[in-house]
Design an enzyme around this catalytic site. Sequence first.
Site, mmCIF file in Angstrom:
data_model
loop_
_atom_site.group_PDB
_atom_site.id
_atom_site.type_symbol
_atom_site.label_atom_id
_atom_site.label_comp_id
_atom_site.label_asym_id
_atom_site.label_seq_id
_atom_site.Cartn_x
_atom_site.Cartn_y
_atom_site.Cartn_z
ATOM 1 C CE1 TYR A 148 -3.705 2.527 0.937
ATOM 2 C CE2 TYR A 148 -2.132 3.308 2.559
ATOM 3 C CZ TYR A 148 -3.305 3.474 1.852
ATOM 4 O OH TYR A 148 -4.075 4.598 2.051
ATOM 5 N N GLY A 149 1.880 1.291 0.887
ATOM 6 C CA GLY A 149 2.773 2.439 0.927
ATOM 7 C C GLY A 149 3.515 2.628 -0.383
ATOM 8 C CB ALA A 150 5.176 0.235 -2.653
#
Length: 305
Positions: A148-150
């Site tokens: 998700y962060g990526a």
Amino acid sequence: MELDGRVAVVTGGTRGVGAGIARAFLAAGADVVVCARRPPDAPVASAGRTARFLPVDLRDPAALEDFFAEIARRHGRLDVLVNNAGGAPYRLLRDGAPVRHARVLELNLVAPLTVSLAAHGLLHAARGCVVMVGSVSATRPSPGTAAYGAAKAGLENLARSMAVEWAPEVRVNTIVPGMVRTELSHLHYGDAQGIAAVGRTVPLGRLAEPDEIGDAAVFLASGRAAYISGASLLVHGGGERPAFLDAATVNDAATVHGPAVGPGEPTAHGPGMAGGPGVAGGAGAGGSAGTPAGAPTRTTDDKEG
């Protein structure tokens, strides 16, 4: 009102942050269409006005072409696209098969690109704008939601590139929310006491409300932001208090007032810092807004996909 006569589409606008964005656009005078795979439990409304719901799978290019053709048929134009839909379950990298992590990337990065491409013709004709909804997870480690962060990091870069390629007819910007209080906050932080404790890790002392994210989106879509494109707007209450400040002992009473500091010798932080607001207060030593007690089951910025 600021967006009278404008038409806005908010993906994932049926609940959480997306519903707050939709309400803010309604209050600003826009005609709002919210979309998701499932209809909302109750219509999204504000200021005596109600958003129209249209179902669509954001990962299906053909369905999106039909969706925006329907927008053109019903409204004749599209001024604002808010790519809000997204989210992910809490899953450590080693606990998920590659295909599951790929689905997170698809929903949070590929889908906004696909939606934007499908909407480009209408946005270009109206000299409109795209607002991406990113996350602070894009700029800090996100254990448990690494994919998700990526994806959110990629989304910010995508928005900056789109802003160059689609200028001057279409502006593209990103809102970067921190933690937001939604109807599902208890899944992330626990009961009211847990939510309040997590809020104290934010410099402004609380979580954001969904409509406050909406207010930022309205600003970026308005004429007041006519010269803003390719930008990322942080809406995170000041971010996170660095954990090292709570872990350090330099401001302990014994250190500051002990004999090691001789007459006339300066202290590390100057007068009035020891025990000042935010130094000894807050959520306790080592507190971090990104890692509340207990593993969250969803990402902190709840959206409907």
